[in-house]
Design a protein around this motif. Structure first.
Motif, mmCIF file in Angstrom:
data_model
loop_
_atom_site.group_PDB
_atom_site.id
_atom_site.type_symbol
_atom_site.label_atom_id
_atom_site.label_comp_id
_atom_site.label_asym_id
_atom_site.label_seq_id
_atom_site.Cartn_x
_atom_site.Cartn_y
_atom_site.Cartn_z
ATOM 1 N N LEU A 47 12.576 -5.160 2.106
ATOM 2 C CA LEU A 47 11.773 -4.913 3.302
ATOM 3 C C LEU A 47 10.391 -4.380 2.949
ATOM 4 O O LEU A 47 9.390 -4.752 3.562
ATOM 5 N N TYR A 48 10.339 -3.502 1.946
ATOM 6 C CA TYR A 48 9.059 -2.951 1.511
ATOM 7 C C TYR A 48 8.157 -4.070 0.984
ATOM 8 O O TYR A 48 6.959 -4.120 1.293
ATOM 9 N N GLN A 82 16.055 -1.851 1.203
ATOM 10 C CA GLN A 82 14.781 -1.142 1.313
ATOM 11 C C GLN A 82 13.721 -1.803 0.444
ATOM 12 O O GLN A 82 12.558 -1.961 0.861
ATOM 13 N N GLU A 132 6.954 -6.165 3.955
ATOM 14 C CA GLU A 132 6.007 -5.430 4.804
ATOM 15 C C GLU A 132 4.651 -5.293 4.143
ATOM 16 O O GLU A 132 3.606 -5.424 4.791
ATOM 17 N N HIS A 133 4.655 -5.008 2.839
ATOM 18 C CA HIS A 133 3.398 -4.751 2.129
ATOM 19 C C HIS A 133 2.894 -5.978 1.369
ATOM 20 O O HIS A 133 1.900 -5.886 0.644
ATOM 21 N N ARG A 134 3.604 -7.082 1.521
ATOM 22 C CA ARG A 134 3.223 -8.337 0.862
ATOM 23 C C ARG A 134 3.011 -8.120 -0.634
ATOM 24 O O ARG A 134 1.981 -8.523 -1.214
ATOM 25 N N GLU A 168 11.132 5.366 -1.839
ATOM 26 C CA GLU A 168 9.822 5.053 -1.250
ATOM 27 C C GLU A 168 8.706 5.570 -2.152
ATOM 28 O O GLU A 168 7.692 4.893 -2.349
#
Length: 291
Positions: free
Chosen positions: A130-131, A127, A134-136, A263
């Protein structure tokens, strides 16, 4: 000009017992106002729409267009009573605020429950990566397996895996990175948070005490705000998102509940949250080594 009144939604358990009579504005951000008392006590007014609780903070119900940078000035005097926090043009009503207190506060859990927490490790590690992709997310720490160039890798600090090696890096980590709370500080805070709920083995307990001592000795290397958060972490006090993740990991929670809590941690700041979660995962790895 009439004073604008806002209502406090909640107040952290530490702030609830020690709000001073007088303070002044330390720093202003769009959704955050940091106040400091004459004795150096730092506490914060948080926009409840954007932030969860901190031990030394008041969450305030603010209008959508409210920006503390336009409503307060550094050094501005603030008075406090049991009912209000008041400046020249605004006040925060405290009478209806509930006190936030984390469930695990002051408790030490048996390591017998650790395997249940560790079963979520791989999910959290995936997680996190990937976070970041995704959010660079950009961190000055080289802890994620995100692709970087050779030049970039030379500029980044890699937290060492073994407890003794990590201890040797504390001086380098404190204050390392950009931002109000540098990446290295957030990583160390997360590491301390991972260890704090447990009754540690004598070996890990010694390691924890050495880490705490080293961090305390070098707090002057970082910013005022980050120094405050690290000082609280040394005492076992963390933000609501971190406490919520601690609670989920130690309470036989379902995977989705743990994922949601993680998250919430990662959403804090540009890179602070992901650095913190990376530090927590490091702590979990060292806890696993005790089994």
């Amino acid at each position: 000009m009439a004073i604008v009144t806002h209502a406090a939604v909640s107040i952290g358990y530490l702030a609830a017992t020690r709000l001073p009579k007088n303070a002044h504005v330390h720093s202003c951000f769009a959704h955050t106002l940091n106040l400091i008392a004459d004795d150096g006590y730092l506490f914060t007014l948080l926009d409840a729409e954007f932030y969860q609780n901190l031990p030394d903070a008041v969450c305030v119900d603010l209008p959508h267009n409210w920006d503390w940078r336009q409503q307060a000035n550094r050094g501005e005097a603030v008075q406090l009573t049991a009912e209000h926090i008041q400046s020249l043009h605004w006040q925060v009503k405290l009478s209806e605020a509930v006190v936030w207190q984390p469930r695990l506060s002051g408790k030490s859990l048996s390591l017998n429950a650790l395997p249940e927490a560790l079963q979520h490790y791989e999910t959290l590690a995936s997680q996190l990566l990937l976070y970041c992709l995704e959010h660079r997310v950009e961190s000055d720490l080289f802890w994620a397996s995100a692709p970087v160039s050779q030049d970039e890798s030379r500029l980044r600090l890699i937290p060492q895996e073994q407890p003794e090696s990590l201890e040797n890096q504390v001086v380098k980590l404190i204050g390392y990175g950009k931002g109000l709370t540098p990446d290295g500080d957030d990583y160390l805070l997360g590491y301390l948070a991972a260890l704090s709920p447990w009754k540690l083995t004598p070996e890990l307990q010694t390691h924890q005490k050495r880490m705490q001592s080293l961090i305390a000795q070098h707090l002057t290397r970082t910013t005022d705000i980050s120094r405050h958060y690290l000082s609280r972490a040394l005492e076992g006090h963390f933000s609501q998102p971190v406490c919520a993740l601690q609670e989920q990991l130690t309470s036989q929670a379902q995977t989705m509940a743990v994922v949601h809590a993680a998250e919430q941690v990662m959403q804090f700041g540009a890179s602070s949250g992901v650095d913190c979660l990376a530090g927590m995962l490091h702590g979990l790895r060292n806890l696993k080594a005790t089994l």
